[in-house]
Design an enzyme around this catalytic site. Structure first.
Site: not given
Ligand SMILES: *Cc1c(COP(=O)(O)O)cnc(C)c1O
Length: 413
Positions: A274, A316, A342, A371
């Site tokens: 996570p 996004y 800008c 993020y």
């Molecule tokens: C980005 C990523 C995650 C985490 O994703 P979340 O949506 O932030 O929970 C887990 N595993 C891999 C391989 C990822 O690239």
């Protein structure tokens, strides 16, 4: 769990008024709640209860050392995607033995470093990468533990930029090729199969795609076990969504129920990765209103946080709630809240109903813990924001605001 609440009209992080932080360290500034960070981890951990599982926090969501240190202190593992993240986890005293390494473009140098550091396993994303890992393992006189990241070809039903489990995605090995690749790996001297992995996308708000993907992957795990591969781990990736506006993602309990129902019977230890669900709603970005501006067709509110500080809306089309740090009364008008960069895409919120703020008013950009800072850049030569960690009535700067000198630190004029 929300640790950001109004008390007597002033927005607080735990027991600290956000206005006080902005006065002391300026804006834009990321503010994190320690109670939220640790709470989210504990709730997820508890949801999986006695089922053997390892939470590997996904470092890319927020890679600030203080945040990593908190997770390390709770016994979390880590999901990394680069040598730099490996270095960060070490610096934060994270447990290498609980660290997994994903990504489609690991270099052999990164692999060698991670192998020497003693990580738990590599999540391998292509046949050629497997050969490279084999070479790295042989060179080190060891068998590098790995799982194949398989692509279950499931639509995660999330934004196309954060869907990773479709056939057309660059991630993972096509599901149909997995069995043959594990068979090939068995003949290699530098690798050892330890798991199977998938990660179908981010900001998942439904359980159906999780169920569909995991059913396939659990089936594969069982098949490989039956063929005698000594697998131990089923890595289910990350992706659990959070509420930014009115989304209703599964609760950790519901998510755990869904997962456990599908994977029980495999006897595998679970790895969870996570990111967003642990840190997203544990952080806000504080920003100050610079100017209001009336264009013929629109009202603009110009704030001091730009897309370089928080790129999610521009990248996004993400929605972030904006809360005034001091509660405002009055009639809401529709405004575009924009940053100083800008670029026309530097829009924090479009057509957002807000009580027109005063110049100098503070806003908290909510749900900015994931993020946010980890994707911040210095575009437009804007030094990156400060970061603050709140614990109860106490707070501290965990990353200083960058200075102008930092902008050209490695340059040679
Ligand atoms: C980005 C990523 C995650 C985490 O994703 P979340 O949506 O932030 O929970 C887990 N595993 C891999 C391989 C990822 O690239």
């Amino acid at each position: 769990m929300t640790s950001f609440q109004y008390k007597k009209g002033a927005l607080h992080a735990e027991s600290v008024p956000l206005g006080a932080i902005a006065e002391a360290v300026g804006t834009p500034t990321y503010v994190y709640s320690q109670a939220a960070l640790t709470g989210h981890f504990q709730v997820l951990d508890k949801a999986f209860g006695e089922s053997p599982h390892l939470i590997c926090y996904s470092v890319k969501a927020n890679s600030t050392l203080a945040v990593l240190g908190l997770f390390a202190g709770m016994g979390s593992g880590f999901d990394i995607v680069s040598g730099g993240e490996l270095a960060r986890v070490r610096q934060a005293r994270g447990d290498m033995g609980k660290t997994v390494f994903a990504g489609v473009g690991k270099t052999q140098e990164e692999m060698a470093r991670a192998l020497a550091a003693g990580i738990l396993l590599f999540n391998v994303e292509s046949a050629e990468e497997l050969e490279a890992l084999d070479a790295v393992g042989r060179q080190a006189g060891r068998r590098a533990p790995f799982g194949l990241r398989v692509n279950p070809d499931v639509d995660a039903r999330t934004h196309r930029y954060i869907s990773t489990g479709l056939k057309t995605s660059k991630f993972g090995v096509p599901f149909e090729e997995a069995v043959a690749l594990y068979a090939r790996a068995r003949k290699m001297k530098g690798v050892r199969a330890l798991g199977v992995d998938c990660h179908i996308g981010s900001q998942l708000t439904r359980t159906a795609p999780v169920k569909a993907a995991l059913s396939k992957v659990a089936g594969l795990y069982a098949e490989l076990k039956a063929q005698g591969h000594p697998l131990e781990y089923l890595d289910i990736g990350g992706g659990l969504g959070i509420t930014y506006a009115d989304e209703t993602p599964p609760s950790p309990q519901e998510y755990a129920r869904t997962v456990l129902e599908v994977v029980k019977g495999t006897g595998a230890r679970l790895i969870l990765e996570p990111g967003r669900s642990l840190v997203g709603n544990a952080g806000v970005l504080l920003t100050r209103v610079l100017y209001r501006k009336q264009a013929p067709a629109k009202t603009f509110v110009v704030v001091d946080a730009g897309m370089n500080d928080l790129i999610r809306p521009a990248l996004y089309e993400a929605h972030h709630a904006l809360l005034p740090v001091v509660k405002q009364r009055g009639k809401a008008v529709e405004v575009d809240v924009v940053g100083p960069v800008c670029e026309s895409t530097d829009v924090l919120a479009r057509a957002r109903p807000l009580v027109l703020p005063r110049q100098g008013a503070l806003f908290a950009v909510m749900s900015a813990g994931a993020y946010g800072m980890s994707m911040a850049s210095t575009y437009n030569s804007r030094p990156r924001p400060a970061e603050v960690l709140v614990e109860g009535t106490a707070w501290r700067v965990v990353r200083e605001r960058e200075r102008d000198e930092d902008l050209w630190r490695r340059e040679r004029a």
